[in-house]
Scaffold this motif. Sequence first.
Motif, PDB file in Angstrom:
ATOM      1  N   LEU A   1       0.834  -1.198   0.000  1.00  0.00           N
ATOM      2  CA  LEU A   1       0.000   0.000   0.000  1.00  0.00           C
ATOM      3  C   LEU A   1       0.872   1.253   0.000  1.00  0.00           C
ATOM      4  N   ALA A   2       0.230   2.408   0.083  1.00  0.00           N
ATOM      5  CA  ALA A   2       0.936   3.675  -0.109  1.00  0.00           C
ATOM      6  C   ALA A   2       2.120   3.827   0.843  1.00  0.00           C
ATOM      7  N   GLY A   3       1.919   3.484   2.118  1.00  0.00           N
ATOM      8  CA  GLY A   3       2.997   3.654   3.095  1.00  0.00           C
ATOM      9  C   GLY A   3       4.232   2.844   2.746  1.00  0.00           C
ATOM     10  N   GLU A   4       4.033   1.574   2.380  1.00  0.00           N
ATOM     11  CA  GLU A   4       5.164   0.715   2.024  1.00  0.00           C
ATOM     12  C   GLU A   4       5.842   1.181   0.752  1.00  0.00           C
ATOM     13  N   LEU A   5       5.043   1.624  -0.227  1.00  0.00           N
ATOM     14  CA  LEU A   5       5.620   2.103  -1.480  1.00  0.00           C
ATOM     15  C   LEU A   5       6.459   3.354  -1.263  1.00  0.00           C
ATOM     16  N   LEU A   6       5.976   4.263  -0.399  1.00  0.00           N
ATOM     17  CA  LEU A   6       6.751   5.466  -0.086  1.00  0.00           C
ATOM     18  C   LEU A   6       8.027   5.105   0.675  1.00  0.00           C
ATOM     19  N   GLU A   7       7.930   4.095   1.557  1.00  0.00           N
ATOM     20  CA  GLU A   7       9.123   3.638   2.284  1.00  0.00           C
ATOM     21  C   GLU A   7      10.165   3.086   1.308  1.00  0.00           C
ATOM     22  N   MET A   8       9.706   2.282   0.347  1.00  0.00           N
ATOM     23  CA  MET A   8      10.623   1.714  -0.649  1.00  0.00           C
ATOM     24  C   MET A   8      11.282   2.806  -1.471  1.00  0.00           C
ATOM     25  N   GLN A   9      10.495   3.832  -1.844  1.00  0.00           N
ATOM     26  CA  GLN A   9      11.037   4.942  -2.636  1.00  0.00           C
ATOM     27  C   GLN A   9      12.064   5.723  -1.827  1.00  0.00           C
ATOM     28  N   PHE A  10      11.744   5.972  -0.559  1.00  0.00           N
ATOM     29  CA  PHE A  10      12.683   6.695   0.307  1.00  0.00           C
ATOM     30  C   PHE A  10      13.967   5.896   0.486  1.00  0.00           C
ATOM     31  N   ARG A  11      13.820   4.575   0.716  1.00  0.00           N
ATOM     32  CA  ARG A  11      14.997   3.733   0.910  1.00  0.00           C
ATOM     33  C   ARG A  11      15.894   3.761  -0.323  1.00  0.00           C
ATOM     34  N   SER A  12      15.269   3.738  -1.524  1.00  0.00           N
ATOM     35  CA  SER A  12      16.035   3.748  -2.760  1.00  0.00           C
ATOM     36  C   SER A  12      16.765   5.073  -2.950  1.00  0.00           C
ATOM     37  N   VAL A  13      16.051   6.182  -2.741  1.00  0.00           N
ATOM     38  CA  VAL A  13      16.632   7.512  -2.981  1.00  0.00           C
ATOM     39  C   VAL A  13      17.651   7.877  -1.914  1.00  0.00           C
ATOM     40  N   PHE A  14      17.386   7.482  -0.668  1.00  0.00           N
ATOM     41  CA  PHE A  14      18.235   7.928   0.435  1.00  0.00           C
ATOM     42  C   PHE A  14      19.348   6.934   0.773  1.00  0.00           C
ATOM     43  N   LEU A  15      18.995   5.617   0.758  1.00  0.00           N
ATOM     44  CA  LEU A  15      19.942   4.613   1.224  1.00  0.00           C
ATOM     45  C   LEU A  15      20.450   3.689   0.130  1.00  0.00           C
ATOM     46  N   GLY A  16      19.949   3.813  -1.103  1.00  0.00           N
ATOM     47  CA  GLY A  16      20.344   2.915  -2.184  1.00  0.00           C
ATOM     48  C   GLY A  16      21.810   3.041  -2.555  1.00  0.00           C
ATOM     49  N   LYS A  17      22.240   2.164  -3.460  1.00  0.00           N
ATOM     50  CA  LYS A  17      23.648   2.140  -3.868  1.00  0.00           C
ATOM     51  C   LYS A  17      24.111   3.484  -4.383  1.00  0.00           C
TER      52      LYS A  17
END
Length: 222
Positions: free
Chosen positions: A196-212
Amino acid sequence: MREKGEDPKDPGGYFIINGSEKTIIAMEEMADNKPIYLEDDGEQKCRINSENSGYVQRHQLIRDKDIININFANVKKTPAIALIRALGYETDKEIVEAIGEKYSSDIYLNLYEVDASNQEEAYEYIGRQAGITSDVQERVDKILDEYLLPHLGQEPEAREEKAELLASMIRNVIALSKGDIEKDDMDHYANKRLNLAGELLEMQFRSVFLGKWGLVARMKYN
């Protein structure tokens, strides 16, 4: 709401970005940490998305000409038996008993495919399959502990449990090829999850902030 210029009958659930309406919808994915057994065009497979604290590693076992190969991380088309040996089941007898003596003939075919008769040789074999040319011990340790079935743990203490689950998955892939079990229904919601929206936003944040290539990786310290 009218005083603020809003329509009280507007259902909401969307954003206006640069004049365009944007919305976040639920996304279907395969359920995490659950092996799913499939058969397609005579090829038997097992898929599992292993998730630990937001980190997901996708695994796939494929039976090809009686050999069951595993794909995950940078390990590609590697006989899954090799990983069981590297995890500590060194003798053929231990491996056959772990997977199931009922399928011993199939297991021995897989054992003969792997040019490794002990744990040390299994490390070297996995290293060659993964294209590792230096620090083989350290890097294969990382593959086994951090990337292989991380939902069971990412410490060496979890290796026995990982070997047991991997043996069970191999057994069920063989059983599926023999008609001893039925394939799973990928469209059944017991085998799916909805992000849902919360998990999708978490995934996006993780990618942009903590990704490779995320913000943290690009930070420079003086």
